[in-house]
Design a protein around this motif. Structure first.
Motif, PDB file in Angstrom:
ATOM      1  N   ARG A   1      28.854  34.316  64.545  1.00 33.20           N
ATOM      2  CA  ARG A   1      29.260  33.102  65.261  1.00 33.20           C
ATOM      3  C   ARG A   1      29.243  31.889  64.332  1.00 33.20           C
ATOM      4  N   MET A   2      28.246  31.815  63.448  1.00 39.89           N
ATOM      5  CA  MET A   2      28.203  30.720  62.478  1.00 39.89           C
ATOM      6  C   MET A   2      29.424  30.772  61.565  1.00 39.89           C
ATOM      7  N   THR A   3      29.794  31.963  61.137  1.00 35.73           N
ATOM      8  CA  THR A   3      30.978  32.120  60.292  1.00 35.73           C
ATOM      9  C   THR A   3      32.221  31.649  61.038  1.00 35.73           C
ATOM     10  N   GLU A   4      32.341  32.023  62.311  1.00 36.75           N
ATOM     11  CA  GLU A   4      33.484  31.590  63.135  1.00 36.75           C
ATOM     12  C   GLU A   4      33.523  30.068  63.262  1.00 36.75           C
ATOM     13  N   LEU A   5      32.373  29.466  63.548  1.00 34.78           N
ATOM     14  CA  LEU A   5      32.322  28.010  63.705  1.00 34.78           C
ATOM     15  C   LEU A   5      32.700  27.301  62.409  1.00 34.78           C
ATOM     16  N   CYS A   6      32.230  27.824  61.289  1.00 34.38           N
ATOM     17  CA  CYS A   6      32.593  27.224  60.005  1.00 34.38           C
ATOM     18  C   CYS A   6      34.098  27.332  59.780  1.00 34.38           C
ATOM     19  N   GLU A   7      34.669  28.486  60.074  1.00 31.95           N
ATOM     20  CA  GLU A   7      36.110  28.668  59.897  1.00 31.95           C
ATOM     21  C   GLU A   7      36.897  27.720  60.801  1.00 31.95           C
ATOM     22  N   GLN A   8      36.441  27.549  62.039  1.00 29.64           N
ATOM     23  CA  GLN A   8      37.118  26.652  62.976  1.00 29.64           C
ATOM     24  C   GLN A   8      37.147  25.216  62.466  1.00 29.64           C
ATOM     25  N   HIS A   9      36.131  24.835  61.714  1.00 22.44           N
ATOM     26  CA  HIS A   9      36.012  23.454  61.232  1.00 22.44           C
ATOM     27  C   HIS A   9      36.302  23.347  59.737  1.00 22.44           C
ATOM     28  N   ASP A  10      36.941  24.392  59.196  1.00 18.37           N
ATOM     29  CA  ASP A  10      37.358  24.410  57.795  1.00 18.37           C
ATOM     30  C   ASP A  10      36.188  24.150  56.852  1.00 18.37           C
ATOM     31  N   LEU A  11      35.082  24.835  57.111  1.00 18.87           N
ATOM     32  CA  LEU A  11      33.885  24.741  56.286  1.00 18.87           C
ATOM     33  C   LEU A  11      33.503  26.137  55.805  1.00 18.87           C
ATOM     34  N   ARG A  12      32.717  26.170  54.748  1.00 14.90           N
ATOM     35  CA  ARG A  12      32.107  27.422  54.302  1.00 14.90           C
ATOM     36  C   ARG A  12      30.598  27.262  54.496  1.00 14.90           C
ATOM     37  N   LEU A  13      29.887  28.372  54.629  1.00 17.36           N
ATOM     38  CA  LEU A  13      28.434  28.275  54.779  1.00 17.36           C
ATOM     39  C   LEU A  13      27.821  27.531  53.592  1.00 17.36           C
ATOM     40  N   GLU A  14      28.409  27.692  52.410  1.00 16.54           N
ATOM     41  CA  GLU A  14      27.899  27.000  51.227  1.00 16.54           C
ATOM     42  C   GLU A  14      28.027  25.480  51.375  1.00 16.54           C
ATOM     43  N   ASP A  15      29.024  25.034  52.138  1.00 20.18           N
ATOM     44  CA  ASP A  15      29.231  23.597  52.338  1.00 20.18           C
ATOM     45  C   ASP A  15      28.103  22.960  53.151  1.00 20.18           C
ATOM     46  N   LEU A  16      27.350  23.776  53.868  1.00 25.60           N
ATOM     47  CA  LEU A  16      26.307  23.249  54.748  1.00 25.60           C
ATOM     48  C   LEU A  16      25.003  22.977  54.010  1.00 25.60           C
ATOM     49  N   ASN A  17      24.902  23.445  52.788  1.00 25.86           N
ATOM     50  CA  ASN A  17      23.664  23.304  52.048  1.00 25.86           C
ATOM     51  C   ASN A  17      23.565  21.905  51.458  1.00 25.86           C
ATOM     52  N   LEU A  18      22.549  21.158  51.869  1.00 27.94           N
ATOM     53  CA  LEU A  18      22.350  19.788  51.401  1.00 27.94           C
ATOM     54  C   LEU A  18      21.478  19.782  50.150  1.00 27.94           C
ATOM     55  N   ALA A  19      21.875  19.002  49.156  1.00 26.03           N
ATOM     56  CA  ALA A  19      21.069  18.828  47.953  1.00 26.03           C
ATOM     57  C   ALA A  19      19.965  17.822  48.259  1.00 26.03           C
ATOM     58  N   LEU A  20      18.743  18.197  47.979  1.00 24.40           N
ATOM     59  CA  LEU A  20      17.591  17.337  48.258  1.00 24.40           C
ATOM     60  C   LEU A  20      16.972  16.780  46.974  1.00 24.40           C
ATOM     61  N   GLY A  21      17.804  16.584  45.988  1.00 26.01           N
ATOM     62  CA  GLY A  21      17.324  16.029  44.721  1.00 26.01           C
ATOM     63  C   GLY A  21      16.338  16.952  44.039  1.00 26.01           C
ATOM     64  N   PRO A  22      15.196  16.416  43.598  1.00 27.89           N
ATOM     65  CA  PRO A  22      14.239  17.230  42.876  1.00 27.89           C
ATOM     66  C   PRO A  22      13.621  18.359  43.719  1.00 27.89           C
ATOM     67  N   LEU A  23      13.770  18.280  45.026  1.00 28.32           N
ATOM     68  CA  LEU A  23      13.231  19.333  45.891  1.00 28.32           C
ATOM     69  C   LEU A  23      14.114  20.572  45.914  1.00 28.32           C
ATOM     70  N   GLY A  24      15.329  20.444  45.412  1.00 25.21           N
ATOM     71  CA  GLY A  24      16.255  21.574  45.429  1.00 25.21           C
ATOM     72  C   GLY A  24      17.222  21.434  46.589  1.00 25.21           C
ATOM     73  N   SER A  25      17.610  22.564  47.158  1.00 27.66           N
ATOM     74  CA  SER A  25      18.553  22.548  48.260  1.00 27.66           C
ATOM     75  C   SER A  25      17.851  22.848  49.576  1.00 27.66           C
ATOM     76  N   LEU A  26      18.470  22.427  50.661  1.00 30.36           N
ATOM     77  CA  LEU A  26      17.878  22.616  51.985  1.00 30.36           C
ATOM     78  C   LEU A  26      17.823  24.086  52.374  1.00 30.36           C
ATOM     79  N   LEU A  27      18.945  24.773  52.226  1.00 29.68           N
ATOM     80  CA  LEU A  27      19.041  26.165  52.634  1.00 29.68           C
ATOM     81  C   LEU A  27      18.802  27.085  51.453  1.00 29.68           C
ATOM     82  N   PRO A  28      17.975  28.098  51.647  1.00 31.51           N
ATOM     83  CA  PRO A  28      17.779  29.061  50.553  1.00 31.51           C
ATOM     84  C   PRO A  28      19.070  29.835  50.312  1.00 31.51           C
ATOM     85  N   ARG A  29      19.261  30.226  49.096  1.00 24.51           N
ATOM     86  CA  ARG A  29      20.450  31.017  48.769  1.00 24.51           C
ATOM     87  C   ARG A  29      20.195  32.457  49.186  1.00 24.51           C
TER      88      ARG A  29
END
Length: 99
Positions: free
Chosen positions: A70-98
């Protein structure tokens, strides 16, 4: 700036409502994806602990597969990739684990 009357909200900001909508969708999907990944990790821990029945393990597995699809479908509907959802948190790294 737009050509609104000085002092009105329209004169202070040139808001791209379409971009704001895309950004909001992206933020909401990021939060949902974070929660989905947290639920998945918790489910894996519980399965590894061995305190679930075989039926419960099967149900959790199916549910997680449906959520990911369902997440994949929602991303496709909104022209996003799951990778696009990962926020950079500066020195803390990224929000979502790879994954």
């Amino acid at each position: 700036m737009t050509g609104g009357t000085p002092g009105t909200p329209e004169s202070r900001f040139d808001l791209d409502r379409e971009q704001m909508g895309r950004d909001l969708v992206s933020l909401v999907l990021t939060v949902v994806e974070l929660l989905r990944q947290l639920m998945e990790r918790q489910a894996i821990r519980r399965v590894e602990q061995g305190d679930l029945s075989e039926e419960q393990v099967e149900h959790i597995g199916e549910t997680l597969m449906h959520l990911e699809a369902r997440m994949t479908e929602l991303c496709e509907q909104h022209d996003l990739r799951l990778e696009d959802l990962n926020l950079a948190l500066g020195p803390l790294g990224s929000l979502l684990p790879r994954n």
